[in-house]
Design an enzyme around this catalytic site. Sequence first.
Site, PDB file in Angstrom:
ATOM      1  N   ARG A  58      41.177 -12.686 -13.577  1.00  0.00           N
ATOM      2  CA  ARG A  58      41.619 -11.809 -12.489  1.00  0.00           C
ATOM      3  C   ARG A  58      40.600 -11.714 -11.367  1.00  0.00           C
ATOM      4  O   ARG A  58      40.928 -11.302 -10.257  1.00  0.00           O
ATOM      5  CB  ARG A  58      42.000 -10.429 -13.034  1.00  0.00           C
ATOM      6  CG  ARG A  58      43.300 -10.449 -13.829  1.00  0.00           C
ATOM      7  CD  ARG A  58      43.654  -9.080 -14.356  1.00  0.00           C
ATOM      8  NE  ARG A  58      42.651  -8.577 -15.271  1.00  0.00           N
ATOM      9  CZ  ARG A  58      42.586  -8.900 -16.561  1.00  0.00           C
ATOM     10  NH1 ARG A  58      43.473  -9.705 -17.094  1.00  0.00           N
ATOM     11  NH2 ARG A  58      41.627  -8.410 -17.322  1.00  0.00           N
ATOM     12  N   GLU A  95      33.552  -6.228 -27.867  1.00  0.00           N
ATOM     13  CA  GLU A  95      33.575  -5.062 -28.765  1.00  0.00           C
ATOM     14  C   GLU A  95      33.484  -5.544 -30.233  1.00  0.00           C
ATOM     15  O   GLU A  95      32.747  -4.996 -31.031  1.00  0.00           O
ATOM     16  CB  GLU A  95      34.845  -4.275 -28.523  1.00  0.00           C
ATOM     17  CG  GLU A  95      34.761  -2.870 -29.063  1.00  0.00           C
ATOM     18  CD  GLU A  95      36.020  -2.087 -28.766  1.00  0.00           C
ATOM     19  OE1 GLU A  95      36.825  -2.535 -27.941  1.00  0.00           O
ATOM     20  OE2 GLU A  95      36.185  -1.038 -29.398  1.00  0.00           O
TER      21      GLU A  95
END
Length: 170
Positions: A58, A95
């Site tokens: 993006r 994560e």
Amino acid sequence: MALQDYIRDIQDFPKQGVLFKDITPLLADPEASSFCVSELVRLTERQPIDKVVGIESRGFFFATLIAKELNAGFIPIRKAGKLPHTTLKQPYALEYGMDSLEIHEDAIKKGDKVLLHDDVLATGGTAKAACKLIEQLGGEIVQCNFLIELAFLKGAQKLRAYEIRSLLTY
Ligand code: AMP
């Protein structure tokens, strides 16, 4: 123009607990997206910039448009295995687990003044890995520039060495 009106919040995407900032309504509106480009360019305060680096995927949308406005080159940083020529690789922590980013090793010349752009600054791990790649090639990071900063995730702390600018902060 209120750019936040063109950012859609998607709850629990791509997984439970994440509030995803969807910029597709902004991309779909020609007036809002050209306003967004001019605002992102304004953040650079017209400092000299040779290369605008966008982060997959993006980050590419606005990085190419910013590069055009600044008469600078556009350089992609991509996920591992996507760039066809010789690359430099930088692992970074997600994560859960690790991922890595790559840049073409001839994409930036020593002393190039570089603007790094991505759509969202969250924890800062992605942008930090991108900065390392740019610096390994001898690029000088003039600014890290984001459409959206999720300030509560404190990504700016990981990027303390750099000038950070964002259009919208949540
Ligand atoms: P981080 O490394 O945590 O700063 O994550 C930044 C990258 O993940 C950027 O390339 C963003 O496109 C994407 N990202 C992280 N969090 C979000 C979010 N809440 N909404 C949209 N994109 C996100």
